[in-house]
Write a protein that holds these residues in place. Sequence first.
Motif: not given
Length: 108
Positions: A5-14, A80-84, A88-90
């Motif tokens: 059992r896991i919890i994912i903590d993230c800044d969801t981009g690609t 980093a909007e210019e990159t992602h 954040g998902l391109g």
Amino acid sequence: MEKRRIIIDCDTGTDDAIAIAVALHLPEVKVEAITTVTGNVSVKYTSENSLNLVRYLGFDTPVSVGAWAPLKLHTKMCYAEETHGKAGLGDVELPEAKIILLRRQLSK
């Protein structure tokens, strides 16, 4: 076999979107929840990305909005909007999930 059992903590981009998709489909893992934070884009987008992705993949895993800014109060926010891309998902656009609670939290 008992699932881990896991919890994912993230800044969801690609990159995190791929990790979430893989984790959700691993037979030995049970993703209990996903929490989001500000990262390469604002937490508004990272939260929407996580929720939209989870629902698009057909899961009902809970998604919770986390930190809107770093814990250091004097830290200036920069993205980093210019990159992602703006969200954040391109160039990827997922169908919008219909969750009222998350939408209310994101209107801050």
